[in-house]
Design an enzyme around this catalytic site. Structure first.
Site, PDB file in Angstrom:
ATOM      1  N   GLU A   1       4.098   9.959  18.058  1.00  0.00           N
ATOM      2  CA  GLU A   1       5.285   9.433  18.718  1.00  0.00           C
ATOM      3  C   GLU A   1       5.908  10.512  19.594  1.00  0.00           C
ATOM      4  OE1 GLU A   1       8.121   7.520  16.129  1.00  0.00           O
ATOM      5  OE2 GLU A   1       6.531   6.868  14.751  1.00  0.00           O
TER       6      GLU A   1
ATOM      7  N   ASP B   1       8.901   6.408  22.038  1.00  0.00           N
ATOM      8  CA  ASP B   1      10.021   6.129  21.138  1.00  0.00           C
ATOM      9  C   ASP B   1      11.330   6.352  21.888  1.00  0.00           C
ATOM     10  OD1 ASP B   1      11.904   5.968  19.136  1.00  0.00           O
ATOM     11  OD2 ASP B   1      11.015   7.477  17.836  1.00  0.00           O
TER      12      ASP B   1
ATOM     13  N   LYS C   1      13.393   0.510  17.983  1.00  0.00           N
ATOM     14  CA  LYS C   1      14.536   0.702  17.082  1.00  0.00           C
ATOM     15  C   LYS C   1      15.664  -0.194  17.592  1.00  0.00           C
ATOM     16  CE  LYS C   1      13.689   5.508  15.638  1.00  0.00           C
ATOM     17  NZ  LYS C   1      12.601   6.059  16.464  1.00  0.00           N
TER      18      LYS C   1
ATOM     19  N   LYS D   1       6.947  14.048  10.393  1.00  0.00           N
ATOM     20  CA  LYS D   1       7.684  14.608  11.512  1.00  0.00           C
ATOM     21  C   LYS D   1       7.200  16.031  11.741  1.00  0.00           C
ATOM     22  CE  LYS D   1      11.881  11.810  11.503  1.00  0.00           C
ATOM     23  NZ  LYS D   1      11.770  11.427  12.922  1.00  0.00           N
TER      24      LYS D   1
ATOM     25  N   ASP E   1       5.182  12.326  14.350  1.00  0.00           N
ATOM     26  CA  ASP E   1       6.303  12.088  15.264  1.00  0.00           C
ATOM     27  C   ASP E   1       6.833  13.440  15.718  1.00  0.00           C
ATOM     28  OD1 ASP E   1       8.525  11.327  16.654  1.00  0.00           O
ATOM     29  OD2 ASP E   1       9.535  10.334  14.980  1.00  0.00           O
TER      30      ASP E   1
END
Length: 358
Positions: free
Chosen positions: A223, A248, A272, A167, A197
């Site tokens: 992402e 995402d 997700k 991240k 991400d």
């Protein structure tokens, strides 16, 4: 067609993180989830379990009256004659639960399908549960101080992961590049897949330059480089980008799947199920993406092991070859004990017994 009337109960839990889980949207220390229990009064020992886990500041159904809404929907379900076929069950749930409550949809799908399948936490035929076939996953590196991130990287590499996802976007970009450069200096792109991400952290006018610098490190994908909802800017980035972009947050709450995919034309999408509306909606996204030669992978949204198990079973129906984002089971002090295990960078359905939610 055989039908059954089911009763439903809610079992809430506040999950406690083992560490401060940093994202570009802030630090997470705990999160609330609601397990859903489905049963038949004539056969009370057979129980189906689901999980509603709206993610703070991200889920469409992250709202203060969430538990009230959940109770209202489950009260409606008390009088429903549930069919025994999966397709009919999923269709009926779409009629009962509006699209703006995706985590409740997913919870109900889980609970009813689990009950129909015998209450074994198996939702449908799949190789993860039935054949104990492992799913490759990425090792997730959380944002934080440089030393904390560095220790996570070392732990993941030592544990046998072949794909690392970091991240980025919360600390200094140069420091993030330094950490990524360290990994790449130790392992080639053939040895370690690197994903990043950004959670929408980049400004549109600076994103392309940052993507160029990241691409020098042979990054697999990034992402959501810019915030969701900027379709024109994202389409331009996807056209010019030197490294693949995966949407995402862009998918969350989107009712126009075809319009989004055709306009932005991303290289990948991230699914997700808790945030996009469960099993059925995820399968529709996959069908639309694959028909356009757009790649995809599945990611958990910090659910407990009940939700993670459901996402893993859905993922395994597609026999994934690339690493998925399903490594969140060890995040919490008080997660539900389960057969889910991580072995050498893969998620495995092992032999441990399930703890009963309470």
């Amino acid at each position: 067609m055989n039908t059954t009337n089911l009763k439903f109960e809610i079992v809430p839990r506040t999950l406690q993180f083992r560490f401060d889980a940093g994202t570009s949207r802030g630090v997470l220390r705990s999160r609330n989830i609601w397990w859903i229990k489905a049963y038949d009064l004539n056969n009370p020992d057979q129980i189906g379990w689901g999980e509603a886990a709206p993610l703070v500041k991200l889920s469409p159904d992250d709202r203060p009256d969430f538990e009230v809404l959940l109770k209202e929907i489950l009260e409606k379900c008390d009088g429903v004659a549930w069919p025994s076929e999966e397709k009919e069950i999923l269709s009926l749930i779409k009629e009962i639960v509006p699209s703006e409550l995706p985590s409740i949809r997913f919870a109900l799908e889980m609970a009813v399908l689990d009950w129909v399948q015998g209450g074994k936490k198996r939702f449908f035929e799949n190789s993860f549960f039935d054949e104990k076939k492992a799913i490759p996953i990425n090792g997730l590196i959380w944002m934080g101080e440089r030393e904390f991130m560095f220790s996570q990287i070392k732990e993941k590499l030592d544990s046998g992961f072949s794909c690392i996802k970091m991240k980025i976007g919360a600390i200094d970009f140069e420091q993030e590049l330094e950490l990524l450069s360290y990994i790449r200096s130790q392992f080639s792109a053939e040895e370690i897949i690197l994903r990043v991400d950004a959670n929408g952290a980049f400004a549109p006018n600076e994103a392309l330059e940052k993507l160029k610098r990241l691409s020098e490190l042979e990054i697999h994908s990034i992402e959501q480089p810019i915030k969701a909802g900027q379709w024109e800017e994202m389409a331009s980035l996807c056209k010019k980008t030197p490294l693949p972009i995966a949407l995402d947050e862009e998918l969350i709450g989107c009712q126009d799947k075809v319009g989004l995919l055709d306009m932005i034309q991303p290289q990948h999408i991230i699914l997700k199920p808790t945030l996009v509306g469960g099993f059925d909606e995820s399968r529709i996204w996959i069908e639309k993406a694959e028909s356009r030669s757009i790649g995809w992978w599945m990611t958990s949204a910090l659910e407990s092991n009940i939700g993670l198990n459901a996402i893993a079973q859905l993922t395994s129906q597609f026999e994934p070859m690339i690493p998925q984002g399903l490594g969140t089971g060890k995040l919490y002090h008080n997660n539900l004990e389960s057969p889910l295990e991580i072995q050498s960078g893969k998620l495995v359905y092992g032999n441990h017994a399930w703890e009963t939610p309470s």
